[in-house]
Design a protein around this motif. Sequence first.
Motif, mmCIF file in Angstrom:
data_model
loop_
_atom_site.group_PDB
_atom_site.id
_atom_site.type_symbol
_atom_site.label_atom_id
_atom_site.label_comp_id
_atom_site.label_asym_id
_atom_site.label_seq_id
_atom_site.Cartn_x
_atom_site.Cartn_y
_atom_site.Cartn_z
ATOM 1 N N CYS A 20 0.728 -1.248 -0.079
ATOM 2 C CA CYS A 20 0.157 0.037 0.027
ATOM 3 C C CYS A 20 0.957 1.293 -0.082
ATOM 4 O O CYS A 20 1.972 1.524 0.845
ATOM 5 C CB CYS A 20 -0.915 -0.228 1.017
ATOM 6 S SG CYS A 20 -1.989 1.698 1.249
ATOM 7 N N CYS A 23 0.555 3.293 3.551
ATOM 8 C CA CYS A 23 0.980 2.857 5.007
ATOM 9 C C CYS A 23 2.070 1.892 4.759
ATOM 10 O O CYS A 23 2.475 1.357 5.776
ATOM 11 C CB CYS A 23 -0.290 2.061 5.748
ATOM 12 S SG CYS A 23 -0.998 0.890 4.974
ATOM 13 N N CYS A 57 -4.761 -0.276 0.607
ATOM 14 C CA CYS A 57 -5.560 -1.226 1.288
ATOM 15 C C CYS A 57 -7.053 -0.347 1.923
ATOM 16 O O CYS A 57 -6.893 1.062 1.776
ATOM 17 C CB CYS A 57 -4.664 -1.330 2.651
ATOM 18 S SG CYS A 57 -4.493 -0.104 3.918
ATOM 19 N N CYS A 60 -6.792 2.312 4.753
ATOM 20 C CA CYS A 60 -6.240 3.691 4.312
ATOM 21 C C CYS A 60 -7.243 4.192 3.401
ATOM 22 O O CYS A 60 -7.628 5.544 3.650
ATOM 23 C CB CYS A 60 -5.008 3.453 3.437
ATOM 24 S SG CYS A 60 -3.519 3.334 4.328
#
Length: 240
Positions: A20, A23, A57, A60
């Motif tokens: 991702c 993150c 993801c 997020c």
Amino acid sequence: MARSLKSIEDASDLRHKSWCIHCSRTLHGRSTNRDHVPSQSLLSRPFPTQLPVVEICTECNVGFSLDEQYFVAFLGAVLSGSTDPELQRSEVAARTLAGNPALQARIEAAKKEYLTLGGETRILWMPDDERIKRVVVKNARGHAYYELGEPMLDDPIFVKAIPLASMTDEEREDFFSLQGISGWPEAGSRLMSRLVTGDDFEDGWIVVQRGHYRYHLDHDGGIRVRAVVAEYLATEVVWD
Ligand SMILES: [Zn+2]
């Protein structure tokens, strides 16, 4: 067998598909979403076809939604001069303000009226800088990844979001002077393909939707992503 265009387009993504970009966690085994960059809430219907999309993801994706709601509602209020949903030009801003009275009240409270020396009443809106900048950085990460295949996992060294009208002539000139790409982007990147075909380019900017959103990437060791939102807000994000 000849490679299909689709597989060439995807070539620069494959290496990083597993993380991702927001993150840095692996996407493998995690719930994910295809996230538009910029968020569709900054565009208007009918949406252009082939909007840039990156897979991130779900955590997020959900985590940004309050910031994005704030961004579109605040910008809508500024552009229309009001937090009244009925007066919004943007459908999403109207819906967001109508459906979220607490947010509407918060933005209304951020409205400052003042008198000019000539005796005119003017309005200044005081933004929640943190929220605005989170959306700006999110979009810039998406642009860098989508165009160059570069996941910018570190914090940027510089983030700016300022109305074009609030800039000095010199600042505006600097913002619109595009250095272009001094480094050579790799052949498989989307940006390279765009440079060759001229697709979506206008005066050096990649235009997602005219009047709503355009962006530009400088890539000379570091990466600098500039965007103009609603031909009103200038944003800039720089990574080393
Ligand atoms: Zn994430």
